[in-house]
Design an enzyme around this catalytic site. Structure first.
Site, PDB file in Angstrom:
ATOM      1  N   HIS A 268     -11.683   1.863   2.346  1.00 14.78           N
ATOM      2  CA  HIS A 268     -11.086   2.575   1.217  1.00 14.78           C
ATOM      3  C   HIS A 268     -12.025   2.872   0.061  1.00 14.78           C
ATOM      4  O   HIS A 268     -11.601   2.999  -1.086  1.00 14.78           O
ATOM      5  CB  HIS A 268      -9.868   1.800   0.708  1.00 14.78           C
ATOM      6  CG  HIS A 268      -8.711   1.872   1.660  1.00 14.78           C
ATOM      7  ND1 HIS A 268      -7.445   1.445   1.342  1.00 14.78           N
ATOM      8  CD2 HIS A 268      -8.629   2.347   2.924  1.00 14.78           C
ATOM      9  CE1 HIS A 268      -6.645   1.633   2.369  1.00 14.78           C
ATOM     10  NE2 HIS A 268      -7.342   2.179   3.340  1.00 14.78           N
TER      11      HIS A 268
ATOM     12  N   ASP B  57      -7.369  -4.435   9.862  1.00 14.42           N
ATOM     13  CA  ASP B  57      -6.608  -3.194   9.726  1.00 14.42           C
ATOM     14  C   ASP B  57      -7.368  -2.045  10.375  1.00 14.42           C
ATOM     15  O   ASP B  57      -8.202  -1.410   9.740  1.00 14.42           O
ATOM     16  CB  ASP B  57      -6.346  -2.901   8.236  1.00 14.42           C
ATOM     17  CG  ASP B  57      -5.523  -1.636   8.044  1.00 14.42           C
ATOM     18  OD1 ASP B  57      -4.947  -1.144   9.034  1.00 14.42           O
ATOM     19  OD2 ASP B  57      -5.457  -1.132   6.908  1.00 14.42           O
TER      20      ASP B  57
ATOM     21  N   GLU C 297      -2.968  -2.920  -2.597  1.00  9.83           N
ATOM     22  CA  GLU C 297      -4.079  -2.281  -1.866  1.00  9.83           C
ATOM     23  C   GLU C 297      -4.400  -0.890  -2.408  1.00  9.83           C
ATOM     24  O   GLU C 297      -3.591   0.029  -2.334  1.00  9.83           O
ATOM     25  CB  GLU C 297      -3.730  -2.194  -0.369  1.00  9.83           C
ATOM     26  CG  GLU C 297      -4.824  -1.547   0.473  1.00  9.83           C
ATOM     27  CD  GLU C 297      -4.507  -1.541   1.956  1.00  9.83           C
ATOM     28  OE1 GLU C 297      -3.373  -1.921   2.331  1.00  9.83           O
ATOM     29  OE2 GLU C 297      -5.398  -1.152   2.737  1.00  9.83           O
TER      30      GLU C 297
ATOM     31  N   LYS D 215      -6.862   2.660  -2.657  1.00  8.71           N
ATOM     32  CA  LYS D 215      -7.456   3.568  -1.678  1.00  8.71           C
ATOM     33  C   LYS D 215      -8.153   4.717  -2.389  1.00  8.71           C
ATOM     34  O   LYS D 215      -7.821   5.051  -3.535  1.00  8.71           O
ATOM     35  CB  LYS D 215      -6.353   4.089  -0.762  1.00  8.71           C
ATOM     36  CG  LYS D 215      -6.842   4.837   0.451  1.00  8.71           C
ATOM     37  CD  LYS D 215      -5.738   5.017   1.478  1.00  8.71           C
ATOM     38  CE  LYS D 215      -6.238   5.888   2.618  1.00  8.71           C
ATOM     39  NZ  LYS D 215      -5.308   5.941   3.734  1.00  8.71           N
TER      40      LYS D 215
ATOM     41  N   TRP E 159       0.843  -1.191   0.000  1.00 10.64           N
ATOM     42  CA  TRP E 159       0.000   0.000   0.000  1.00 10.64           C
ATOM     43  C   TRP E 159       0.878   1.241   0.000  1.00 10.64           C
ATOM     44  O   TRP E 159       1.857   1.311   0.755  1.00 10.64           O
ATOM     45  CB  TRP E 159      -0.922   0.047   1.224  1.00 10.64           C
ATOM     46  CG  TRP E 159      -1.579   1.391   1.339  1.00 10.64           C
ATOM     47  CD1 TRP E 159      -2.543   1.903   0.516  1.00 10.64           C
ATOM     48  CD2 TRP E 159      -1.242   2.435   2.279  1.00 10.64           C
ATOM     49  NE1 TRP E 159      -2.834   3.201   0.889  1.00 10.64           N
ATOM     50  CE2 TRP E 159      -2.062   3.547   1.963  1.00 10.64           C
ATOM     51  CE3 TRP E 159      -0.346   2.532   3.341  1.00 10.64           C
ATOM     52  CZ2 TRP E 159      -2.007   4.738   2.680  1.00 10.64           C
ATOM     53  CZ3 TRP E 159      -0.278   3.725   4.056  1.00 10.64           C
ATOM     54  CH2 TRP E 159      -1.111   4.815   3.723  1.00 10.64           C
TER      55      TRP E 159
ATOM     56  N   ASP F 190     -12.478   7.096   6.306  1.00  7.75           N
ATOM     57  CA  ASP F 190     -11.596   5.950   6.543  1.00  7.75           C
ATOM     58  C   ASP F 190     -10.944   6.052   7.923  1.00  7.75           C
ATOM     59  O   ASP F 190      -9.739   6.203   8.044  1.00  7.75           O
ATOM     60  CB  ASP F 190     -10.529   5.936   5.434  1.00  7.75           C
ATOM     61  CG  ASP F 190      -9.549   4.790   5.578  1.00  7.75           C
ATOM     62  OD1 ASP F 190      -9.930   3.761   6.158  1.00  7.75           O
ATOM     63  OD2 ASP F 190      -8.408   4.925   5.101  1.00  7.75           O
TER      64      ASP F 190
ATOM     65  N   ASP G  68     -10.747   3.903  10.469  1.00 10.04           N
ATOM     66  CA  ASP G  68     -10.120   2.714  11.049  1.00 10.04           C
ATOM     67  C   ASP G  68     -10.524   2.452  12.500  1.00 10.04           C
ATOM     68  O   ASP G  68      -9.681   2.200  13.351  1.00 10.04           O
ATOM     69  CB  ASP G  68      -8.589   2.797  10.904  1.00 10.04           C
ATOM     70  CG  ASP G  68      -8.146   2.695   9.455  1.00 10.04           C
ATOM     71  OD1 ASP G  68      -8.241   1.597   8.888  1.00 10.04           O
ATOM     72  OD2 ASP G  68      -7.743   3.722   8.881  1.00 10.04           O
TER      73      ASP G  68
ATOM     74  N   ASP H  54      -9.604  -3.035   1.212  1.00 11.16           N
ATOM     75  CA  ASP H  54      -9.751  -2.517   2.573  1.00 11.16           C
ATOM     76  C   ASP H  54     -11.156  -1.928   2.696  1.00 11.16           C
ATOM     77  O   ASP H  54     -11.565  -1.115   1.857  1.00 11.16           O
ATOM     78  CB  ASP H  54      -8.664  -1.458   2.821  1.00 11.16           C
ATOM     79  CG  ASP H  54      -8.668  -0.899   4.234  1.00 11.16           C
ATOM     80  OD1 ASP H  54      -9.753  -0.471   4.688  1.00 11.16           O
ATOM     81  OD2 ASP H  54      -7.613  -0.862   4.878  1.00 11.16           O
TER      82      ASP H  54
ATOM     83  N   HIS I 181      -8.639  -6.237   4.056  1.00 12.43           N
ATOM     84  CA  HIS I 181      -8.261  -5.464   5.226  1.00 12.43           C
ATOM     85  C   HIS I 181      -9.577  -5.072   5.872  1.00 12.43           C
ATOM     86  O   HIS I 181     -10.252  -4.152   5.396  1.00 12.43           O
ATOM     87  CB  HIS I 181      -7.473  -4.217   4.840  1.00 12.43           C
ATOM     88  CG  HIS I 181      -5.996  -4.404   4.907  1.00 12.43           C
ATOM     89  ND1 HIS I 181      -5.104  -3.383   4.764  1.00 12.43           N
ATOM     90  CD2 HIS I 181      -5.256  -5.524   5.142  1.00 12.43           C
ATOM     91  CE1 HIS I 181      -3.861  -3.856   4.892  1.00 12.43           C
ATOM     92  NE2 HIS I 181      -3.938  -5.163   5.117  1.00 12.43           N
TER      93      HIS I 181
HETATM   94  C1  RNT Z   1      -3.969   2.753   4.928  1.00 13.60           C
HETATM   95  C2  RNT Z   1      -4.058   1.307   4.558  1.00 13.60           C
HETATM   96  C3  RNT Z   1      -2.918   0.447   5.034  1.00 13.60           C
HETATM   97  C4  RNT Z   1      -2.458   0.791   6.422  1.00 13.60           C
HETATM   98  C5  RNT Z   1      -1.400  -0.133   6.962  1.00 13.60           C
HETATM   99  C6  RNT Z   1      -0.733   0.403   8.168  1.00 13.60           C
HETATM  100  O1  RNT Z   1      -5.106   3.447   4.616  1.00 13.60           O
HETATM  101  O2  RNT Z   1      -5.266   0.787   4.987  1.00 13.60           O
HETATM  102  O3  RNT Z   1      -3.271  -0.883   4.935  1.00 13.60           O
HETATM  103  O4  RNT Z   1      -3.523   0.812   7.315  1.00 13.60           O
HETATM  104  O5  RNT Z   1      -0.518  -0.460   5.974  1.00 13.60           O
HETATM  105 ZN    ZN Z   2      -5.502  -1.325   4.782  1.00 13.39          ZN
END
Ligand code: RNT
Ligand code: ZN
Length: 395
Positions: A256, A320, A220, A222, A182, A288, A290, A253, A280
């Site tokens: 994302h 994640d 990955e 985003k 990523w 986003d 998390d 993810d 993820h």
């Molecule tokens: C960031 C991505 C990525 C990170 C990690 C730490 O938006 O989701 O995966 O969270 O690599």
């Molecule tokens: Zn991620």
């Protein structure tokens, strides 16, 4: 007298009545690996001694107890694992090695010796990520797509080395390490040229993946990052195209995409064109953000897509999220347990019956059953599972 065992026996009968074998569900459940991300334990700071997190991601909150070094982090992970039933893997980032005075273009498997030894001791497998953020050479917001060739080469080198570290994990643990890439590359404000950075990223990726290694390579995408709101070089379309063209895997993810876009709605489509998928699993709140993964409708929908699509071998599940406002060990345990609960719920579905109703255009039966399932006693099966695996049924 109502002990948990008799509750399980009752639940088992109820499930048997709709054609579901709880014993089989538990057996399958126990073998599904879930990869736990190490970075929840220290708010994504890593052990290079830098401390500042850049790249459009952020962990907020000042709950005490963030890991200060790798030994502490491993101790916290062990504690979390004592609360988590089933097969766990550990997902590392390059900045978590013994790398105090080692720049990113110098990392070697030897810097992860302590992690490999620890993993061996606890029978854990490791996954890996190169770290292309929180570094002076990523400060301009571009890495693999940077116009300066030297900067691109620095990061290409880092990514190649990271894949070799994952390859070393594969050899040690006897199963393939998932190597996810990523990058945050993007622009805060509206770019004039959206094409050139993408062309440069293609070139960089070609160089990184030229070497054939024994790892599961995934990319990955985003939508945007903090301070990188207007343009992301590695968008979903970009990586989907690159992955399909080059036979690589994709990492999806859950944070994302646009807030109304659901990852559960993407899995079956992507699975037809991309062989290896990494999830993820995160939880975005308005953006986003998390947040810690909850047992919500989307999590259950994701688990159902994996189970119903028979994708357990091809969809790798990783978490994640990073929340620094609550106890970090509990954050891991909550998210990991929720992911496994969702998988259990999915495994307890009488899927064949639902599928047949649909193929018969009996949408009434499909809806009746789907709604009745919500009141089935999956929690009694979960308690039984925790008891059998020696983990607390209630944290
Ligand atoms: C960031 C991505 C990525 C990170 C990690 C730490 O938006 O989701 O995966 O969270 O690599
Ligand atoms: Zn991620």
């Amino acid at each position: 007298m109502c002990n948990t065992n008799s509750l399980y026996e009752l639940a088992k009968e109820q499930y048997a009545a709709i054609g579901v074998d709880t014993g089989h569900a538990l057996k399958v459940l126990d073998g599904i690996p879930i990869s736990m991300h190490c970075w929840q334990g220290d708010d994504i700071k890593g052990f290079e001694g830098r401390g500042e997190v850049t790249g459009g991601i952020q962990s907020t909150g000042d709950y005490p107890g963030a890991a200060q070094n790798a030994d502490e982090l491993r101790g916290m992970i062990n504690k979390a694992l004592s609360l988590i039933p089933g097969k766990s893997r550990i997902n590392l980032h390059a900045m978590y090695g013994d790398v105090q005075n080692v720049d990113r273009n110098q990392i070697e498997p030897c810097h992860f010796e302590a992690w490999m030894q620890w993993a061996g001791e606890y029978n854990l497998s490791l996954d890996f990520n190169p770290t292309l953020f929180s570094h002076p050479k990523s400060a301009q917001g571009l890495t693999l797509s940077h116009p300066d060739k030297e900067i691109r080469e620095f990061w290409i080198d880092h990514c190649k080395r990271s894949r070799r570290i994952a390859d070393c994990f594969t050899k040690k643990q006897g199963n393939k390490s998932v190597a996810n890439l990523w990058i945050a590359d993007g622009f805060k404000d509206v770019p004039a040229d959206t094409l050139s950075p993408r062309e440069r990223l293609v070139e960089s990726l070609d160089a990184i993946y030229a070497e054939k290694l024994d790892v599961i390579d995934v990319l990955e995408s985003k939508l945007f990052g903090l301070g990188l709101e207007s343009y992301t070089v590695g968008s979903h379309e970009f990586y989907m195209g690159y992955a399909v063209k080059n036979g690589l895997g994709m990492c999806i993810d859950t944070g994302h995409f646009h807030p109304t876009e659901m990852v559960s709605a993407k899995i079956s489509a992507v699975s037809l064109f991309v062989d290896q998928i990494l999830l993820h699993v995160s939880r975005g709140v308005r953006w986003d953000s998390d947040h810690v993964v909850m047992l919500d409708d989307e999590l259950i929908a994701i688990a159902r897509e994996i189970v119903r699509g028979n994708l357990l071998e091809r969809v790798h599940i990783g978490l994640d999220f990073f929340d620094g406002s609550i106890d970090r060990v509990s954050a891991w345990a909550i998210g990991m347990r929720n992911m496994r609960k969702a998988l259990l719920i999915a495994l307890l579905d009488p899927y064949k019956t639902l599928q047949q109703a649909e193929w018969d255009f009996d949408f009434t039966k499909r809806l009746v059953m789907s709604e009745e399932l919500k009141a089935m006693p999956w929690s009694a099966v979960w308690h039984e599972y925790c008891e059998r695996t020696g983990k607390p049924a209630i944290m």
